[in-house]
Design a protein around this motif. Structure first.
Motif, PDB file in Angstrom:
ATOM      1  N   ARG A 106      -5.861  19.743  -5.102  1.00  0.00           N
ATOM      2  CA  ARG A 106      -5.154  17.601  -4.566  1.00  0.00           C
ATOM      3  C   ARG A 106      -4.161  18.308  -3.534  1.00  0.00           C
ATOM      4  N   GLN A 107      -3.772  17.619  -2.882  1.00  0.00           N
ATOM      5  CA  GLN A 107      -2.498  17.843  -1.392  1.00  0.00           C
ATOM      6  C   GLN A 107      -2.299  16.461  -1.155  1.00  0.00           C
ATOM      7  N   SER A 108      -2.756  15.769  -1.917  1.00  0.00           N
ATOM      8  CA  SER A 108      -1.724  13.949  -1.803  1.00  0.00           C
ATOM      9  C   SER A 108      -1.623  13.751  -3.529  1.00  0.00           C
ATOM     10  N   ASP A 109      -0.987  12.805  -4.022  1.00  0.00           N
ATOM     11  CA  ASP A 109      -0.311  12.206  -5.123  1.00  0.00           C
ATOM     12  C   ASP A 109      -0.793  10.854  -5.107  1.00  0.00           C
ATOM     13  N   ARG A 110      -1.569  10.447  -5.389  1.00  0.00           N
ATOM     14  CA  ARG A 110      -1.898   8.820  -6.379  1.00  0.00           C
ATOM     15  C   ARG A 110      -1.329   8.066  -7.066  1.00  0.00           C
ATOM     16  N   LEU A 111      -0.150   9.297  -7.673  1.00  0.00           N
ATOM     17  CA  LEU A 111       0.627   8.605  -8.675  1.00  0.00           C
ATOM     18  C   LEU A 111       2.071   8.035  -8.188  1.00  0.00           C
ATOM     19  N   ARG A 112       2.651   9.290  -7.555  1.00  0.00           N
ATOM     20  CA  ARG A 112       3.638   8.509  -6.385  1.00  0.00           C
ATOM     21  C   ARG A 112       3.218   7.717  -5.993  1.00  0.00           C
ATOM     22  N   GLY A 113       1.992   7.775  -5.123  1.00  0.00           N
ATOM     23  CA  GLY A 113       2.355   6.251  -4.491  1.00  0.00           C
ATOM     24  C   GLY A 113       1.714   5.365  -4.641  1.00  0.00           C
ATOM     25  N   ASN A 114       1.030   5.023  -5.889  1.00  0.00           N
ATOM     26  CA  ASN A 114       1.396   3.699  -6.497  1.00  0.00           C
ATOM     27  C   ASN A 114       2.887   2.921  -7.066  1.00  0.00           C
ATOM     28  N   LYS A 115       3.842   4.564  -7.273  1.00  0.00           N
ATOM     29  CA  LYS A 115       4.949   4.170  -7.635  1.00  0.00           C
ATOM     30  C   LYS A 115       5.110   3.555  -6.504  1.00  0.00           C
ATOM     31  N   LEU A 116       6.018   3.665  -5.562  1.00  0.00           N
ATOM     32  CA  LEU A 116       5.857   3.663  -4.556  1.00  0.00           C
ATOM     33  C   LEU A 116       5.799   2.506  -4.318  1.00  0.00           C
ATOM     34  N   ALA A 117       4.815   2.305  -4.336  1.00  0.00           N
ATOM     35  CA  ALA A 117       3.683   0.595  -3.725  1.00  0.00           C
ATOM     36  C   ALA A 117       3.766  -0.227  -4.735  1.00  0.00           C
ATOM     37  N   LEU A 118       5.104  -0.007  -5.967  1.00  0.00           N
ATOM     38  CA  LEU A 118       5.039  -1.214  -7.436  1.00  0.00           C
ATOM     39  C   LEU A 118       6.738  -1.527  -6.814  1.00  0.00           C
ATOM     40  N   LYS A 119       6.814   0.169  -5.890  1.00  0.00           N
ATOM     41  CA  LYS A 119       8.821  -0.754  -6.120  1.00  0.00           C
ATOM     42  C   LYS A 119       8.722  -1.303  -4.555  1.00  0.00           C
ATOM     43  N   LEU A 120       7.877  -1.403  -4.454  1.00  0.00           N
ATOM     44  CA  LEU A 120       8.172  -2.444  -3.300  1.00  0.00           C
ATOM     45  C   LEU A 120       7.750  -3.244  -3.314  1.00  0.00           C
ATOM     46  N   LYS A 121       6.464  -3.509  -4.458  1.00  0.00           N
ATOM     47  CA  LYS A 121       6.344  -5.587  -5.171  1.00  0.00           C
ATOM     48  C   LYS A 121       7.352  -5.351  -5.286  1.00  0.00           C
ATOM     49  N   LYS A 122       7.912  -5.000  -6.417  1.00  0.00           N
ATOM     50  CA  LYS A 122       9.359  -5.538  -7.040  1.00  0.00           C
ATOM     51  C   LYS A 122      10.094  -5.642  -5.507  1.00  0.00           C
ATOM     52  N   MET A 123      10.750  -4.780  -5.391  1.00  0.00           N
ATOM     53  CA  MET A 123      11.771  -5.482  -4.105  1.00  0.00           C
ATOM     54  C   MET A 123      11.249  -6.847  -3.268  1.00  0.00           C
ATOM     55  N   ILE A 124      10.181  -7.200  -2.705  1.00  0.00           N
ATOM     56  CA  ILE A 124       9.912  -8.344  -2.072  1.00  0.00           C
ATOM     57  C   ILE A 124       9.851  -9.164  -3.158  1.00  0.00           C
ATOM     58  N   CYS A 173       1.034  -1.533   0.159  1.00  0.00           N
ATOM     59  CA  CYS A 173       0.307  -0.263  -0.459  1.00  0.00           C
ATOM     60  C   CYS A 173       0.971   1.282   0.333  1.00  0.00           C
ATOM     61  N   GLY A 174       0.566   2.304  -0.668  1.00  0.00           N
ATOM     62  CA  GLY A 174       1.462   3.481  -1.013  1.00  0.00           C
ATOM     63  C   GLY A 174       0.456   4.837  -0.413  1.00  0.00           C
ATOM     64  N   THR A 175       1.307   6.091  -0.282  1.00  0.00           N
ATOM     65  CA  THR A 175       0.389   7.172   0.033  1.00  0.00           C
ATOM     66  C   THR A 175       1.408   8.286  -0.503  1.00  0.00           C
ATOM     67  N   CYS A 176       0.335   9.048  -0.328  1.00  0.00           N
ATOM     68  CA  CYS A 176       1.619  10.524  -0.921  1.00  0.00           C
ATOM     69  C   CYS A 176       0.776  11.560  -0.915  1.00  0.00           C
ATOM     70  N   GLY A 177       1.409  12.790  -0.365  1.00  0.00           N
ATOM     71  CA  GLY A 177       1.130  14.324   0.225  1.00  0.00           C
ATOM     72  C   GLY A 177       1.299  14.314   0.938  1.00  0.00           C
ATOM     73  N   VAL A 178       0.988  16.431   0.946  1.00  0.00           N
ATOM     74  CA  VAL A 178       1.652  17.378   1.603  1.00  0.00           C
ATOM     75  C   VAL A 178       1.444  16.524   3.483  1.00  0.00           C
ATOM     76  N   MET A 179       3.029  15.928   3.970  1.00  0.00           N
ATOM     77  CA  MET A 179       3.013  15.543   5.835  1.00  0.00           C
ATOM     78  C   MET A 179       3.769  16.326   6.374  1.00  0.00           C
ATOM     79  N   SER A 180       3.477  17.816   6.728  1.00  0.00           N
ATOM     80  CA  SER A 180       4.080  18.112   8.025  1.00  0.00           C
ATOM     81  C   SER A 180       4.453  17.952   9.163  1.00  0.00           C
ATOM     82  N   GLY A 181       4.580  17.062   9.133  1.00  0.00           N
ATOM     83  CA  GLY A 181       5.536  16.447  10.125  1.00  0.00           C
ATOM     84  C   GLY A 181       6.782  16.112  10.144  1.00  0.00           C
TER      85      GLY A 181
END
Length: 417
Positions: free
Chosen positions: A392-410, A47-55
């Motif tokens: 939009r202050q979140s980006d599903r494209l980046r979230g999807n890309k990182l989730a796919l990267k993680l899948k391939k790494m696993i 699973c992946g998410t991307c967005g403004v994360m102030s902390g």
């Protein structure tokens, strides 16, 4: 009887090339097509998410001068962005420990802040350093990523399960961190955050898997969950995360301009091993079942109504199409001025820096940008209204890309569960 698996069993399947691994996007598409894999047909969902994360904060150590040239740093500035010196004083060593906040603004330009600085560091750019020392000296130097001895990101409040959409029912425009420009009144636009059914916490609501010590990808670097984040609650949990900054991919982290100055965005991916049927059942959530409150941007915690992420994301565009032949070469380009990530400059759109926020298509005076960001039908104060989604202050494209990267790494056994 409830079926159960162990991590070792899943790891063995991965090692033998027999594991069924899906990204959240792949898994949800199958659900929406009534082709849901059964419990026995899925071992891991990334699973992946991307967005403004102030902390977002970075702990940095780097050399600024030779030993003995100053006692210790009192003030540290990186490209004009103040960082907190310490906690270690590094007396007479010529090196500096500093803590940089992703939301801190440059003393020269409030739209340039920690998020933009962190991307510049990762992209290998030269960074101007100024140190004001305890013995009254000013030390100036430049550094690059290669000069940084140690750098760690600690996110105190990341990957919110869901957040809030905002509109402005007031008469006057309101400037806010939740909009890239002052949000016009009379319900003329809506801005929102959250990646809906792709978000890791949305797929593990009970946090059966996501807990202290869970391995993750943070901006492409392997890291860990430290626990739940600040301001986390049962209804809206978030996470405290950490990873090595120098191992991160600059594509996944950067600055985001708002009406109150520069913010920072991050991308997080977390694997959900399907150990039992409760975990499996939690993965069946889809956007239409994920509600999001719509609040007054001036009140923030004053809900006006609610919608869901299917209405907000739908089948809308994730990136704009730019037609340079339609560009009127305005003396003052509104898109270049307001683009939150500075992806549009000199009549060129840099898709590697684009966030898919939709601001360009909604604000360009001459329709040089084509992007369907949609609108949402709402009932507010007993009135039915249709409000365009302008940011939009979140980006599903980046979230999807990182989730796919993680899948391939696993799959390649580069990331162990």
């Amino acid at each position: 009887m409830t079926n159960n698996r162990t991590i070792d069993e899943i790891n063995n399947k991965i090692a033998n090339g027999e594991a069924n691994i899906y990204t959240a996007e792949e898994f949800k598409k199958l659900i929406k097509k009534d082709e849901t894999p059964s419990f026995d047909e899925v071992d891991v969902v990334t699973c992946g998410t991307c967005g403004v994360m102030s902390g977002t904060a970075a702990i940095l150590n780097f050399v600024v001068s030779g030993p003995g040239e100053f006692i210790r740093a009192n003030e540290v500035y990186l490209n004009g962005v103040p960082a907190n010196a310490g906690p270690c004083p590094n007396e007479w060593l010529g090196s500096v420990d500093a803590i940089l906040h992703g939301t801190t603004h440059s003393i020269h330009d409030k739209n340039y802040g920690g998020g933009f600085l962190l991307k510049d560091i990762l992209e290998g750019k030269e960074i101007d350093v100024r140190v004001e020392s305890a013995d009254g000296k000013t030390i100036k130097n430049t550094i690059t990523k290669e000069d940084i001895i140690r750098a760690q990101i600690i996110g105190t409040r990341m990957a919110f399960k869901n957040y809030t959409a905002f509109t402005n029912p007031n008469k006057e425009a309101i400037s806010s961190i939740f909009a890239a420009t002052p949000l016009e009144g009379d319900l003329k636009g809506l801005t929102f955050s959250g990646c809906g059914d792709l978000n890791p916490l949305q797929n593990d609501v009970s946090q059966n898997v996501i807990k202290e010590g869970t391995k993750i990808l943070l901006n492409g670097a392997q890291g860990y969950v430290l626990g739940n984040g600040t301001r986390s609650s049962a209804e809206k949990p978030n996470l405290m995360l950490t990873a090595d900054l120098t191992q991160m991919d600059p594509y996944y982290i950067g600055g985001f301009k708002t009406g109150q100055g520069g913010e920072v965005y991050d991308t997080v991916a977390i694997p959900i091993p399907v150990l039992n049927e409760e975990i499996y059942n939690n993965l069946l959530i889809t956007d239409d079942k994920v509600n999001i409150p719509v609040s007054d941007i001036k009140g923030r915690h004053l809900p006006l109504t609610q919608t869901n992420y299917a209405e907000l994301w739908g089948e809308y565009s994730l990136r704009p199409q730019y037609d340079r032949t339609e560009c009127s070469k305005c003396d003052s380009c509104i898109v270049e001025e307001i683009c939150p990530t500075n992806a549009f400059e000199n009549e060129r759109l840099d898709l590697a820096h684009c966030f898919g926020c939709g601001m360009c298509a909604n604000y360009c005076h001459h329709d040089a940008f084509d992007m369907q960001t949609g609108s949402v039908d709402l009932t507010i104060n007993d009135n039915d209204v249709n409000i365009p989604i302008i940011c939009r202050q979140s980006d599903r494209l980046r979230g999807n890309k990182l989730a796919l990267k993680l899948k391939k790494m696993i799959q390649n056994q580069e990331f162990k569960l």
